[in-house]
Design a protein around this motif. Structure first.
Motif, PDB file in Angstrom:
ATOM      1  N   ALA A   1       0.793  -1.215   0.000  1.00  0.00           N
ATOM      2  CA  ALA A   1       0.000   0.000   0.000  1.00  0.00           C
ATOM      3  C   ALA A   1       0.829   1.269   0.000  1.00  0.00           C
ATOM      4  CB  ALA A   1      -0.918   0.009   1.226  1.00  0.00           C
ATOM      5  N   THR A   2       2.145   1.215  -0.108  1.00  0.00           N
ATOM      6  CA  THR A   2       2.933   2.422  -0.055  1.00  0.00           C
ATOM      7  C   THR A   2       3.172   2.982  -1.438  1.00  0.00           C
ATOM      8  OG1 THR A   2       4.952   1.116  -0.079  1.00  0.00           O
ATOM      9  CG2 THR A   2       4.143   1.786   2.064  1.00  0.00           C
ATOM     10  N   SER A   3       3.443   4.285  -1.485  1.00  0.00           N
ATOM     11  CA  SER A   3       3.686   4.943  -2.761  1.00  0.00           C
ATOM     12  C   SER A   3       4.856   5.897  -2.620  1.00  0.00           C
ATOM     13  CB  SER A   3       2.436   5.728  -3.205  1.00  0.00           C
ATOM     14  OG  SER A   3       2.734   6.523  -4.335  1.00  0.00           O
ATOM     15  N   SER A   4       5.903   5.719  -3.410  1.00  0.00           N
ATOM     16  CA  SER A   4       7.080   6.572  -3.309  1.00  0.00           C
ATOM     17  C   SER A   4       6.826   7.958  -3.867  1.00  0.00           C
ATOM     18  CB  SER A   4       8.252   5.927  -4.060  1.00  0.00           C
ATOM     19  OG  SER A   4       7.921   5.735  -5.420  1.00  0.00           O
ATOM     20  N   SER A   5       5.746   8.148  -4.615  1.00  0.00           N
ATOM     21  CA  SER A   5       5.467   9.437  -5.215  1.00  0.00           C
ATOM     22  C   SER A   5       4.569  10.297  -4.339  1.00  0.00           C
ATOM     23  CB  SER A   5       4.787   9.245  -6.583  1.00  0.00           C
ATOM     24  OG  SER A   5       3.545   8.570  -6.413  1.00  0.00           O
ATOM     25  N   SER A   6       4.238   9.835  -3.183  1.00  0.00           N
ATOM     26  CA  SER A   6       3.338  10.569  -2.305  1.00  0.00           C
ATOM     27  C   SER A   6       3.947  11.882  -1.845  1.00  0.00           C
ATOM     28  CB  SER A   6       3.006   9.721  -1.077  1.00  0.00           C
ATOM     29  OG  SER A   6       2.329  10.484  -0.126  1.00  0.00           O
ATOM     30  N   ASN A   7       3.111  12.936  -1.717  1.00  0.00           N
ATOM     31  CA  ASN A   7       3.541  14.210  -1.175  1.00  0.00           C
ATOM     32  C   ASN A   7       3.360  14.254   0.325  1.00  0.00           C
ATOM     33  OD1 ASN A   7       4.151  15.310  -3.699  1.00  0.00           O
ATOM     34  ND2 ASN A   7       2.008  15.800  -4.076  1.00  0.00           N
ATOM     35  N   THR A   8       2.818  13.200   0.906  1.00  0.00           N
ATOM     36  CA  THR A   8       2.522  13.177   2.330  1.00  0.00           C
ATOM     37  C   THR A   8       3.613  12.457   3.096  1.00  0.00           C
ATOM     38  OG1 THR A   8       0.182  13.053   1.766  1.00  0.00           O
ATOM     39  CG2 THR A   8       0.775  12.538   4.033  1.00  0.00           C
ATOM     40  N   SER A   9       3.987  13.008   4.252  1.00  0.00           N
ATOM     41  CA  SER A   9       4.968  12.349   5.110  1.00  0.00           C
ATOM     42  C   SER A   9       4.262  11.330   5.982  1.00  0.00           C
ATOM     43  CB  SER A   9       5.678  13.390   5.986  1.00  0.00           C
ATOM     44  OG  SER A   9       6.470  12.755   6.946  1.00  0.00           O
TER      45      SER A   9
ATOM     46  N   SER B   1      -5.724  11.853  -6.020  1.00  0.00           N
ATOM     47  CA  SER B   1      -5.709  10.399  -6.109  1.00  0.00           C
ATOM     48  C   SER B   1      -6.370  10.000  -7.408  1.00  0.00           C
ATOM     49  CB  SER B   1      -6.448   9.769  -4.916  1.00  0.00           C
ATOM     50  OG  SER B   1      -7.836  10.035  -5.007  1.00  0.00           O
ATOM     51  N   ASP B   2      -6.199   8.734  -7.762  1.00  0.00           N
ATOM     52  CA  ASP B   2      -6.820   8.229  -8.979  1.00  0.00           C
ATOM     53  C   ASP B   2      -8.329   8.435  -8.918  1.00  0.00           C
ATOM     54  OD1 ASP B   2      -8.174   5.879 -10.563  1.00  0.00           O
ATOM     55  OD2 ASP B   2      -6.145   6.062 -11.367  1.00  0.00           O
TER      56      ASP B   2
ATOM     57  N   SER C   1      -0.194  10.505  10.756  1.00  0.00           N
ATOM     58  CA  SER C   1      -0.143  10.770   9.323  1.00  0.00           C
ATOM     59  C   SER C   1      -1.304  10.067   8.647  1.00  0.00           C
ATOM     60  CB  SER C   1       1.187  10.278   8.736  1.00  0.00           C
ATOM     61  OG  SER C   1       2.273  10.960   9.312  1.00  0.00           O
ATOM     62  N   GLY C   2      -1.954  10.762   7.765  1.00  0.00           N
ATOM     63  CA  GLY C   2      -3.092  10.197   7.057  1.00  0.00           C
ATOM     64  C   GLY C   2      -3.653  11.251   6.131  1.00  0.00           C
ATOM     65  N   VAL C   3      -4.959  11.223   5.897  1.00  0.00           N
ATOM     66  CA  VAL C   3      -5.608  12.236   5.069  1.00  0.00           C
ATOM     67  C   VAL C   3      -6.899  12.699   5.725  1.00  0.00           C
ATOM     68  CG1 VAL C   3      -4.639  11.481   2.853  1.00  0.00           C
ATOM     69  CG2 VAL C   3      -6.748  10.434   3.693  1.00  0.00           C
TER      70      VAL C   3
ATOM     71  N   ASN D   1       0.979  -2.994  11.079  1.00  0.00           N
ATOM     72  CA  ASN D   1       1.808  -3.259  12.250  1.00  0.00           C
ATOM     73  C   ASN D   1       2.182  -1.976  12.990  1.00  0.00           C
ATOM     74  OD1 ASN D   1       3.016  -5.126  13.969  1.00  0.00           O
ATOM     75  ND2 ASN D   1       5.005  -4.913  12.978  1.00  0.00           N
ATOM     76  N   GLY D   2       1.225  -1.041  13.089  1.00  0.00           N
ATOM     77  CA  GLY D   2       1.430   0.192  13.830  1.00  0.00           C
ATOM     78  C   GLY D   2       2.037   1.324  13.035  1.00  0.00           C
ATOM     79  N   GLN D   3       2.498   1.047  11.816  1.00  0.00           N
ATOM     80  CA  GLN D   3       3.113   2.088  10.993  1.00  0.00           C
ATOM     81  C   GLN D   3       2.133   2.565   9.924  1.00  0.00           C
ATOM     82  OE1 GLN D   3       6.551   3.444  11.314  1.00  0.00           O
ATOM     83  NE2 GLN D   3       5.819   2.624  13.254  1.00  0.00           N
ATOM     84  N   PRO D   4       2.004   3.901   9.752  1.00  0.00           N
ATOM     85  CA  PRO D   4       1.055   4.417   8.759  1.00  0.00           C
ATOM     86  C   PRO D   4       1.535   4.166   7.339  1.00  0.00           C
ATOM     87  CG  PRO D   4       2.341   6.211   9.697  1.00  0.00           C
ATOM     88  CD  PRO D   4       2.707   4.970  10.471  1.00  0.00           C
ATOM     89  N   ILE D   5       0.610   3.852   6.468  1.00  0.00           N
ATOM     90  CA  ILE D   5       0.901   3.718   5.047  1.00  0.00           C
ATOM     91  C   ILE D   5      -0.024   4.661   4.295  1.00  0.00           C
ATOM     92  CG2 ILE D   5       1.707   1.337   5.295  1.00  0.00           C
ATOM     93  CD1 ILE D   5      -0.920   0.391   4.167  1.00  0.00           C
ATOM     94  N   ASP D   6       0.272   4.905   3.047  1.00  0.00           N
ATOM     95  CA  ASP D   6      -0.463   5.888   2.256  1.00  0.00           C
ATOM     96  C   ASP D   6      -1.913   5.435   2.039  1.00  0.00           C
ATOM     97  OD1 ASP D   6      -1.441   7.699   0.388  1.00  0.00           O
ATOM     98  OD2 ASP D   6       0.418   7.755  -0.765  1.00  0.00           O
ATOM     99  N   PRO D   7      -2.884   6.161   2.589  1.00  0.00           N
ATOM    100  CA  PRO D   7      -4.298   5.748   2.437  1.00  0.00           C
ATOM    101  C   PRO D   7      -4.757   5.749   0.988  1.00  0.00           C
ATOM    102  CG  PRO D   7      -4.071   7.381   4.195  1.00  0.00           C
ATOM    103  CD  PRO D   7      -2.770   7.364   3.441  1.00  0.00           C
ATOM    104  N   ARG D   8      -4.085   6.513   0.136  1.00  0.00           N
ATOM    105  CA  ARG D   8      -4.519   6.590  -1.265  1.00  0.00           C
ATOM    106  C   ARG D   8      -4.277   5.304  -2.020  1.00  0.00           C
ATOM    107  NH1 ARG D   8      -1.261  11.679  -3.222  1.00  0.00           N
ATOM    108  NH2 ARG D   8       0.249  10.713  -1.827  1.00  0.00           N
TER     109      ARG D   8
END
Length: 310
Positions: free
Chosen positions: A152-160, A191-192, A212-214, A298-305
């Protein structure tokens, strides 16, 4: 001017105390559940912070630690099975730690710059683990851990998606019903067009701070729909986030819907994709309807998009 400075210092102090560890004195009739509700955190966090099992009984006058609110840790500890989470590897060398009298998993993690979920995963412990004096644990000092391939991660995300370091201050206070909002807004993100969200056609704004989220804009009292089926693991008011609920997918991802106006499900329910979870609340920052949406692995946020939908 002096009065303004004094009021500012008081406000800053109250803000810091509300999110630092605190000590609570157990009163007659208290239970872990009632204390968790009073302090707006989860029972699982209380157990971990105090090395308590499900069978431990509280006694009046007993001192227990109320840990700093961390919704990522809350999500991980609410998981049905920590061992089923993806394997965690640390980018730092590990060393051995021998459990001392009075130690807790929460305390050991904090002393070594770790998150509780990392400590659990590093030692192959589930989220109900109770440690014993003399037990050896693996620790990694000050590391940020990775989870291998995260779909679910995206390297192009503008979000930290890095969470802030926690404070180590400990004091004795009683929390107010209204806890400070730790969120700050970043930029509006895209987002798409085909991406499914809990609300229809939201304006998507990155959220930073202690989480971190949206932030998703919504209509007044708009229905909040489940975007990925799973089991409802937690429903309640969480410190600084209002009404929240966690839905865990079969792959272990936790979908966190926060800032809800109402909730239509309860813990243990199985929510199918598209199920009516509740309604959008009012965002305290903008004063407009909306929810904050996060996804954790596992407790770490991932990109919701880019988090999986179904």
């Amino acid at each position: 001017m002096k009065k303004f400075v004094l009021l500012t210092l008081i406000a800053i102090t109250n803000f810091a105390l509300s999110f630092a560890d605190t000590t609570y004195i157990v009163e007659k009739g208290d239970t872990l559940y009632s204390i968790s509700r009073k302090n707006q955190i989860t029972v699982a966090e209380l157990r971990t912070a105090n090395n308590l099992s499900e069978n431990d009984v509280l006694k009046a006058g007993q001192k227990i630690i109320i840990p700093e609110a961390d919704i990522g840790t809350a999500a991980a500890l609410s998981s049905s099975n920590q061992k089923s989470a993806p394997k965690v590897t640390s980018n730092a060398a590990t060393s051995s730690y021998v459990v001392q009298k009075g130690d807790t998993l929460y305390g050991i993690a904090r002393k070594n710059g770790m998150k509780v979920p990392e400590l659990l995963a590093l030692n192959n412990l589930d989220n109900n683990a109770v440690i014993k004096v003399g037990q050896k644990l693996k620790i990694s000092s000050g590391s940020q851990y990775s989870q291998g391939k995260t779909p679910a991660t995206s390297s192009s995300s503008n979000t930290s998606y890095n969470q802030d370091s926690a404070s180590t201050t400990t004091t004795t206070i009683r929390l107010d019903d209204k806890a400070p909002d730790t969120r700050t807004y970043g930029s509006t993100v895209s987002s798409d067009a085909n991406t499914k969200w809990p609300v229809k056609n939201p304006r998507i704004t990155s959220v930073k701070g202690k989480v971190s989220g949206v932030q998703l804009s919504a209509l007044q009292n708009e229905k909040v729909l489940c975007i990925h089926e799973g089991t409802v693991m937690y429903v309640g008011v969480y410190r600084g986030f209002g009404q929240v609920l966690f839905v865990q997918s079969k792959t272990g991802l936790i979908y966190a819907y926060t800032g809800l106006g109402s909730v239509n499900v309860k813990k243990g329910d199985y929510a199918v994709s598209g199920a009516d979870l509740g309604t959008a609340g009012v965002d305290p920052i903008s004063g407009k309807p909306g929810i904050t949406f996060m996804v954790f692995q596992n407790g770490q946020p991932i990109d919701p998009r880019t988090a999986p939908r179904n």
